[in-house]
Design a protein around this motif. Sequence first.
Motif, PDB file in Angstrom:
ATOM      1  N   ARG A 123       3.568   2.426   0.021  1.00 34.75           N
ATOM      2  CA  ARG A 123       4.246   1.336  -0.678  1.00 34.75           C
ATOM      3  C   ARG A 123       5.168   1.859  -1.775  1.00 34.75           C
ATOM      4  NH1 ARG A 123      -0.848  -3.005  -0.659  1.00 34.75           N
ATOM      5  NH2 ARG A 123      -0.856  -3.200   1.591  1.00 34.75           N
ATOM      6  N   GLY A 124       5.470   3.155  -1.705  1.00 37.70           N
ATOM      7  CA  GLY A 124       6.482   3.716  -2.583  1.00 37.70           C
ATOM      8  C   GLY A 124       5.981   4.350  -3.858  1.00 37.70           C
ATOM      9  N   GLU A 125       4.675   4.421  -4.039  1.00 42.18           N
ATOM     10  CA  GLU A 125       4.126   4.994  -5.262  1.00 42.18           C
ATOM     11  C   GLU A 125       3.919   6.495  -5.093  1.00 42.18           C
ATOM     12  OE1 GLU A 125       0.174   4.415  -8.131  1.00 42.18           O
ATOM     13  OE2 GLU A 125       0.701   2.900  -6.627  1.00 42.18           O
ATOM     14  N   VAL A 126       4.272   7.260  -6.092  1.00 45.84           N
ATOM     15  CA  VAL A 126       4.045   8.710  -6.069  1.00 45.84           C
ATOM     16  C   VAL A 126       2.670   8.992  -6.661  1.00 45.84           C
ATOM     17  CG1 VAL A 126       4.810  10.955  -6.918  1.00 45.84           C
ATOM     18  CG2 VAL A 126       6.497   9.245  -6.217  1.00 45.84           C
ATOM     19  N   ILE A 127       1.822   9.647  -5.884  1.00 45.59           N
ATOM     20  CA  ILE A 127       0.502  10.048  -6.374  1.00 45.59           C
ATOM     21  C   ILE A 127       0.692  11.321  -7.189  1.00 45.59           C
ATOM     22  CG2 ILE A 127      -1.871  10.577  -5.754  1.00 45.59           C
ATOM     23  CD1 ILE A 127      -0.911   7.810  -4.837  1.00 45.59           C
ATOM     24  N   SER A 128       0.422  11.277  -8.460  1.00 38.97           N
ATOM     25  CA  SER A 128       0.709  12.410  -9.330  1.00 38.97           C
ATOM     26  C   SER A 128      -0.209  13.583  -9.048  1.00 38.97           C
ATOM     27  CB  SER A 128       0.574  12.004 -10.802  1.00 38.97           C
ATOM     28  OG  SER A 128      -0.798  11.834 -11.138  1.00 38.97           O
ATOM     29  N   ALA A 129       0.278  14.771  -9.364  1.00 46.81           N
ATOM     30  CA  ALA A 129      -0.535  15.982  -9.200  1.00 46.81           C
ATOM     31  C   ALA A 129      -1.774  15.922 -10.080  1.00 46.81           C
ATOM     32  CB  ALA A 129       0.307  17.215  -9.540  1.00 46.81           C
ATOM     33  N   ASP A 130      -1.628  15.381 -11.272  1.00 45.82           N
ATOM     34  CA  ASP A 130      -2.777  15.283 -12.172  1.00 45.82           C
ATOM     35  C   ASP A 130      -3.844  14.347 -11.616  1.00 45.82           C
ATOM     36  OD1 ASP A 130      -1.547  17.014 -13.908  1.00 45.82           O
ATOM     37  OD2 ASP A 130      -0.737  15.447 -15.213  1.00 45.82           O
ATOM     38  N   GLU A 131      -3.415  13.340 -10.879  1.00 45.77           N
ATOM     39  CA  GLU A 131      -4.387  12.435 -10.269  1.00 45.77           C
ATOM     40  C   GLU A 131      -5.059  13.078  -9.057  1.00 45.77           C
ATOM     41  OE1 GLU A 131      -4.642   7.888  -8.418  1.00 45.77           O
ATOM     42  OE2 GLU A 131      -2.747   8.669  -9.203  1.00 45.77           O
ATOM     43  N   LEU A 132      -4.320  13.908  -8.321  1.00 42.32           N
ATOM     44  CA  LEU A 132      -4.878  14.569  -7.148  1.00 42.32           C
ATOM     45  C   LEU A 132      -5.855  15.680  -7.508  1.00 42.32           C
ATOM     46  CD1 LEU A 132      -1.970  15.031  -4.591  1.00 42.32           C
ATOM     47  CD2 LEU A 132      -4.127  13.844  -4.213  1.00 42.32           C
ATOM     48  N   ALA A 133      -5.617  16.340  -8.620  1.00 41.26           N
ATOM     49  CA  ALA A 133      -6.430  17.494  -8.986  1.00 41.26           C
ATOM     50  C   ALA A 133      -7.934  17.221  -8.970  1.00 41.26           C
ATOM     51  CB  ALA A 133      -5.982  18.030 -10.347  1.00 41.26           C
ATOM     52  N   VAL A 261       9.905   4.740  16.231  1.00 41.55           N
ATOM     53  CA  VAL A 261      10.067   3.412  16.823  1.00 41.55           C
ATOM     54  C   VAL A 261       9.162   3.274  18.035  1.00 41.55           C
ATOM     55  CG1 VAL A 261      11.667   1.884  18.031  1.00 41.55           C
ATOM     56  CG2 VAL A 261      12.404   3.078  15.965  1.00 41.55           C
ATOM     57  N   ASP A 262       9.099   4.301  18.867  1.00 42.28           N
ATOM     58  CA  ASP A 262       8.315   4.256  20.095  1.00 42.28           C
ATOM     59  C   ASP A 262       6.829   4.059  19.811  1.00 42.28           C
ATOM     60  OD1 ASP A 262       7.900   4.767  23.052  1.00 42.28           O
ATOM     61  OD2 ASP A 262       6.769   6.453  22.224  1.00 42.28           O
ATOM     62  N   GLN A 263       6.305   4.740  18.799  1.00 39.93           N
ATOM     63  CA  GLN A 263       4.862   4.653  18.544  1.00 39.93           C
ATOM     64  C   GLN A 263       4.505   3.531  17.570  1.00 39.93           C
ATOM     65  OE1 GLN A 263       4.230   8.677  17.256  1.00 39.93           O
ATOM     66  NE2 GLN A 263       4.415   8.194  15.092  1.00 39.93           N
ATOM     67  N   GLY A 264       5.507   2.869  17.020  1.00 43.32           N
ATOM     68  CA  GLY A 264       5.248   1.706  16.188  1.00 43.32           C
ATOM     69  C   GLY A 264       5.097   1.973  14.711  1.00 43.32           C
ATOM     70  N   THR A 265       5.279   3.222  14.283  1.00 42.99           N
ATOM     71  CA  THR A 265       5.150   3.547  12.852  1.00 42.99           C
ATOM     72  C   THR A 265       6.505   3.396  12.170  1.00 42.99           C
ATOM     73  OG1 THR A 265       5.333   5.900  13.445  1.00 42.99           O
ATOM     74  CG2 THR A 265       3.125   5.024  13.084  1.00 42.99           C
ATOM     75  N   GLN A 266       7.076   2.221  12.315  1.00 47.11           N
ATOM     76  CA  GLN A 266       8.429   1.980  11.828  1.00 47.11           C
ATOM     77  C   GLN A 266       8.568   1.978  10.307  1.00 47.11           C
ATOM     78  OE1 GLN A 266      10.936  -0.738  14.030  1.00 47.11           O
ATOM     79  NE2 GLN A 266       9.376  -0.975  15.598  1.00 47.11           N
ATOM     80  N   PRO A 267       7.506   1.721   9.523  1.00 45.35           N
ATOM     81  CA  PRO A 267       7.674   1.842   8.072  1.00 45.35           C
ATOM     82  C   PRO A 267       8.163   3.222   7.629  1.00 45.35           C
ATOM     83  CG  PRO A 267       5.672   0.643   8.548  1.00 45.35           C
ATOM     84  CD  PRO A 267       6.191   1.137   9.868  1.00 45.35           C
ATOM     85  N   LEU A 268       7.876   4.255   8.423  1.00 47.84           N
ATOM     86  CA  LEU A 268       8.329   5.603   8.064  1.00 47.84           C
ATOM     87  C   LEU A 268       9.836   5.757   8.191  1.00 47.84           C
ATOM     88  CD1 LEU A 268       5.584   7.835   9.753  1.00 47.84           C
ATOM     89  CD2 LEU A 268       5.625   6.908   7.440  1.00 47.84           C
ATOM     90  N   LEU A 269      10.466   4.837   8.914  1.00 45.40           N
ATOM     91  CA  LEU A 269      11.916   4.919   9.094  1.00 45.40           C
ATOM     92  C   LEU A 269      12.655   4.841   7.765  1.00 45.40           C
ATOM     93  CD1 LEU A 269      12.424   2.650  12.231  1.00 45.40           C
ATOM     94  CD2 LEU A 269      12.539   5.149  12.126  1.00 45.40           C
ATOM     95  N   VAL A 270      12.062   4.169   6.793  1.00 44.31           N
ATOM     96  CA  VAL A 270      12.696   4.076   5.478  1.00 44.31           C
ATOM     97  C   VAL A 270      12.882   5.473   4.893  1.00 44.31           C
ATOM     98  CG1 VAL A 270      12.467   3.199   3.128  1.00 44.31           C
ATOM     99  CG2 VAL A 270      11.736   1.787   5.068  1.00 44.31           C
ATOM    100  N   GLY A 271      11.828   6.294   4.970  1.00 43.05           N
ATOM    101  CA  GLY A 271      11.913   7.654   4.455  1.00 43.05           C
ATOM    102  C   GLY A 271      12.901   8.502   5.217  1.00 43.05           C
ATOM    103  N   VAL A 272      12.915   8.343   6.550  1.00 45.01           N
ATOM    104  CA  VAL A 272      13.873   9.085   7.373  1.00 45.01           C
ATOM    105  C   VAL A 272      15.300   8.718   6.986  1.00 45.01           C
ATOM    106  CG1 VAL A 272      14.727   9.448   9.720  1.00 45.01           C
ATOM    107  CG2 VAL A 272      12.261   9.341   9.302  1.00 45.01           C
TER     108      VAL A 272
END
Length: 276
Positions: A123-133, A261-272
Amino acid sequence: LGPLYIPVGSRAEAEAVMAASPTLTTDEHGLPVVPWAPLWILGRYHQLAEWTEVSIAAHEARGLVAPVVLSWSMISRVRCALGEHEDSDEALAKAEGLLTRVPPTSNMTFQVLGAAMLRRAMRGEVISADELAPALPFAELPGSSWAGLALRAALVRSLGLEGRGDEALAALEPVLRIADIAPGYAPNYPLILAHCIDALWAVERTEGLDQLERNLRHKVVEPDVRYPEVDGRWSLALACALTGRVDEAETWFDEARAVLVDQGTQPLLVGVDVDQ
């Protein structure tokens, strides 16, 4: 991962597994066995979600909590990648509702956390490195150590997206050492390479890129190994663009778009689209 994870390293191998068992089968206890890895690699995510939901009812009837938590987490991830966000949220809520019944350091808990982070990232949120650590200790635990490399690669990506180039490159080195020797059928392998290339793309650096691209081509793109949250062709387009091969990058962007598009993961098209 247990018997549900059937290691397959190519689309051809996954198709052979599914051809040999085209319907949902059961084990010696009468419980459905969902072939997660073959369906995952083939990009058949609607089928994966539907079969997994069928398996949940059988496990719930036996009072088996762990596979139910894992299954709802998996469904949440897949539905999220498919853009079915309400269904994804519902699945995640069901998994989270069972967390008090599984150990806090178990693979089940780790999968729920991963599904929640994916929802935010999609949904467009960046997970920070400090949160991942704080999640990195899961890489050392018996139940989730198999996902350790993906966790470390996620940290590399977050550092890159935050513009912390030198830190990202330092965190990249140990990932590169393992990624070079790991097989393409290793859990999360396409995701690991994609995260690392995303980091280099974000900071406009090429250290280690040749190694990443070589593995990407031979272990992911050529055998056509799919992954719901990333795509090898998209990552290859970034690698080409970073090294000035613009025409080749354009070709891989177009191929990535067709696959998504073929596999239905079209939300990723925004990033592409944004990257292209």
